[in-house]
Write an enzyme that holds these catalytic residues in place. Structure first.
Site, short mmCIF file in Angstrom:
data_model
loop_
_atom_site.label_atom_id
_atom_site.label_comp_id
_atom_site.label_asym_id
_atom_site.label_seq_id
_atom_site.Cartn_x
_atom_site.Cartn_y
_atom_site.Cartn_z
N THR A 358 7.77 0.89 -1.38
CA THR A 358 7.91 0.95 0.14
C THR A 358 9.10 0.51 0.57
OG1 THR A 358 5.36 0.28 -0.05
CG2 THR A 358 6.74 -0.06 2.11
N GLU A 397 -2.39 5.26 -1.18
CA GLU A 397 -2.88 4.15 -0.21
C GLU A 397 -4.11 4.06 -0.30
OE1 GLU A 397 0.02 2.56 1.37
OE2 GLU A 397 0.65 4.37 1.67
N ASP A 400 -5.36 0.47 -0.53
CA ASP A 400 -5.04 -0.40 0.64
C ASP A 400 -6.51 -0.59 1.25
OD1 ASP A 400 -2.73 -1.31 0.35
OD2 ASP A 400 -1.90 0.07 1.95
N SER A 429 -3.19 -1.94 6.64
CA SER A 429 -2.07 -2.13 6.17
C SER A 429 -1.44 -3.43 6.41
CB SER A 429 -0.83 -1.06 6.81
OG SER A 429 0.39 -1.25 6.38
N SER A 430 -0.39 -4.08 5.85
CA SER A 430 0.26 -5.21 6.05
C SER A 430 1.78 -4.90 6.55
CB SER A 430 0.50 -5.98 4.56
OG SER A 430 -0.64 -6.50 4.34
N GLY A 449 6.67 -5.06 0.54
CA GLY A 449 6.28 -6.26 -0.12
C GLY A 449 4.61 -6.39 -0.28
O1 DON Z 1 0.50 -0.64 3.95
C1 DON Z 1 0.55 -1.68 2.94
O2 DON Z 1 0.38 -2.72 3.36
C2 DON Z 1 0.93 -1.56 1.57
N1 DON Z 1 0.73 0.00 1.28
C3 DON Z 1 2.61 -1.56 1.35
C4 DON Z 1 2.83 -1.59 -0.11
C5 DON Z 1 4.34 -2.14 -0.21
O3 DON Z 1 4.82 -2.79 0.56
C6 DON Z 1 4.67 -2.17 -1.52
N2 DON Z 1 5.83 -3.13 -1.80
N3 DON Z 1 6.09 -3.89 -2.72
#
Ligand code: DON
Length: 554
Positions: A358, A397, A400, A429-430, A449
């Site tokens: 990411t 994704e 998630d 998502s975060s 993250g």
């Molecule tokens: O949208 C999200 O929350 C996750 N797909 C983000 C993934 C991410 O930040 C991976 N990094 N370490």
């Protein structure tokens, strides 16, 4: 949702109004991204007469090429924008949607939601970038795509960050296209190896010429679907044709005389920030012992993440309860025991420690336009599936979603029915691209993250609003971005922390309060800018955990 936010704003309405009248515009344009070549692409767009939105398009396309393990046109993300001349904030929601064939997630009872083409949601990135260029940019699409095309054709050099993720994902990358492009002899490529992505370059050329239409309805769509059908993917013509980038109101709330503007659903970022700080709105965190403030933050995070996991989801498909209602926040505060940790209901598995996928970038231009964008293909190298005829590395994704409600996903998040899979729904998502807007200074920030994104933004944001000193030296911004982090996400019931986050004494006190502590290796890769609105000075910092670069120019 609007009603909820209005209520929260009301409950804090004693805050002073932030007026743009006395601000000095930024002396410089500034681009901070996770890769020097992407920062350069953004800077060039600005030097060619583009604005922050052109630069954001150039960075978004280029970073997906030179940091293929983190984001790309096979993924999606959120672009938080401030359009200076209209004094308006907006969030471009370019989040992936679930393909119809994923039904209600039955497929993930037997197949992986992490590896392989079936793990991919319908990509949103090109719809987002095209919208950004068409509606807000100044340069033609060809100019904003040029850098990404040259980088895909000419290649970029493998560095140690690439190697680390390729090593972690080596097994998943052992399929025809991915290993051919991203590995050498099925192994992690040596440092300096040139990675070219020829088929991807051609796809980007088609985008430059025909825009997002090519991807969602044109030649690229046809190629991608043929690959999906042959290789077991779920995305079909109807999914691509139905995809829309959505302009959404960001989450906005006041805390300590600053307006926090952050991502709205389907990102949980803004609401979790608002809830955590809302619970603690009457606590003077900066004037109490650090251990006490840390304890309160951990307990508030725990409650806010609990709500996130149970209730938050795509608001276009699910009713979201009013989590920010003032009396509710007060009640939650009363439930926090100021001496002891309140255990989460059960303890779950430890999430993966990786956070090198990411990507985030922050951009400001001399007109005061701002962009804070977090983009993703989720896991390192996404699903590790490359569509052979387009060269597009697809996201994973779908993980998630709560693909198996009640069970932890890749980030250890145990989520409920609200975030279950459903056709064309956007997975929660975060990602939390954020502006923290003050009368005298404003910060643009964000980071990758996984689930820990929100707590990273929270901690650096708090350090920003609490600090009375001059934060606009390079050193100060760097310190703020580099500061060691801690995190609690309700389940697992542990405080994760980086080395250096707590002194030995604090560790003891927290343990004594009943917190379970777990040291983690370094995580996150924050890219931030601070604009001093009194002097017009802008300073930026790329997280020392990564290899990003902060560039500025007139
Ligand atoms: O949208 C999200 O929350 C996750 N797909 C983000 C993934 C991410 O930040 C991976 N990094 N370490």
């Amino acid at each position: 949702m609007r009603k909820i936010l209005a209520l929260f704003l009301l409950c804090l309405s004693v805050q002073p109004l932030l007026s743009a009248a006395e601000t000095t515009l930024p002396h410089h344009n500034m681009v901070v991204s996770a890769h020097p070549l992407a920062s350069q692409a953004g800077m060039q767009a600005l030097q060619q007469g583009g604005n922050a939105f052109d630069a954001a398009a150039a960075v978004a396309l280029s970073i997906g090429v030179v940091e293929p393990m983190g984001s790309g046109i096979g993924g999606g993300g959120f672009f938080l924008l401030y359009i200076a001349k209209e004094d308006r904030y907006v969030m471009l929601d370019a989040r992936e949607t679930s393909p119809i064939l994923a039904g209600h997630g039955e497929v993930y009872q037997t197949q992986s939601s992490i590896n392989g083409p079936q793990a991919a949601g319908v990509p949103g990135l090109l719809a987002g970038v095209d919208h950004l260029i068409e509606k807000y940019g100044r340069l033609p699409r060809e100019m904003n795509t040029f850098h990404a095309i040259s980088l895909a054709r000419g290649g970029f050099a493998v560095d140690k960050h690439y190697q680390a993720v390729a090593n972690w994902r080596k097994k998943a990358l052992q399929n025809n296209m991915a290993r051919h492009i991203y590995l050498r002899n099925n192994q992690v490529p040596p440092l300096g190896t040139n990675i070219q992505q020829k088929a991807l370059a051609e796809t980007l050329v088609r985008f430059a010429q025909a825009g997002a239409d090519d991807f969602y309805r044109g030649e690229t769509a046809g190629r991608l679907i043929a690959d999906m059908k042959r290789d077991g993917g779920l995305i079909r013509e109807a999914d691509l044709a139905a995809y829309r980038v959505i302009e959404r109101e960001p989450v906005r709330f006041f805390y300590q005389d600053f307006e926090w503007v952050s991502a709205s659903l389907p990102s949980s970022g803004g609401l979790v920030l608002a809830e955590t700080l809302g619970i603690l709105q009457d606590d003077d965190l900066s004037n109490m012992p650090k251990t006490q403030a840390t304890h309160l933050l951990i307990e508030a995070m725990k409650l806010a993440y609990r709500d996130r996991n149970a209730h938050l989801a795509d608001a276009d498909q699910v009713n979201i309860p009013d989590l920010l209602h003032a009396p509710r926040l007060k009640k939650l505060r009363q439930r926090i025991n100021s001496q002891h940790s309140t255990p989460s209901s059960s303890v779950q598995a430890d999430p993966s420690g990786a956070a090198v996928d990411t990507t985030h970038f922050s951009i400001i231009d001399q007109e005061g336009n701002m962009v804070s964008a977090t983009l993703s293909i989720n896991y390192g190298f996404g699903s590790a599936y490359v569509s052979p005829s387009t060269g597009i590395l697809l996201n994973d994704e779908m993980d998630d979603f709560a693909t198996k409600p009640g069970q932890a996903n890749a980030y250890g998040l145990v989520q409920g029915k609200a975030n279950a899979v459903a056709p064309h729904k956007r997975m929660l998502s975060s990602m939390s691209p954020t502006f923290i807007v003050g009368k005298d200074k404003t910060m643009l920030l964000g980071t990758p993250g996984g689930s820990r994104i929100i707590s990273m933004v929270l901690l650096s944001g708090l350090a920003f609003v609490q600090d009375e000193h001059d934060l606009t030296t390079n050193h100060a911004v760097q310190t703020l971005v580099n500061q060691p982090r801690f995190h609690h996400q309700y389940l697992p019931d542990v405080v994760q922390y980086e080395a250096g986050a707590f002194s030995a004494d604090m560790l003891k006190s927290l343990q004594h309060q009943g917190h379970q502590l777990q040291e983690k290796r370094q995580y996150g890769n924050m890219q931030a800018i601070i604009w001093d609105k009194q002097t017009g000075k802008v300073t930026g910092a790329a997280d020392s955990r990564g290899q990003g670069s902060a560039l500025h120019a007139q």
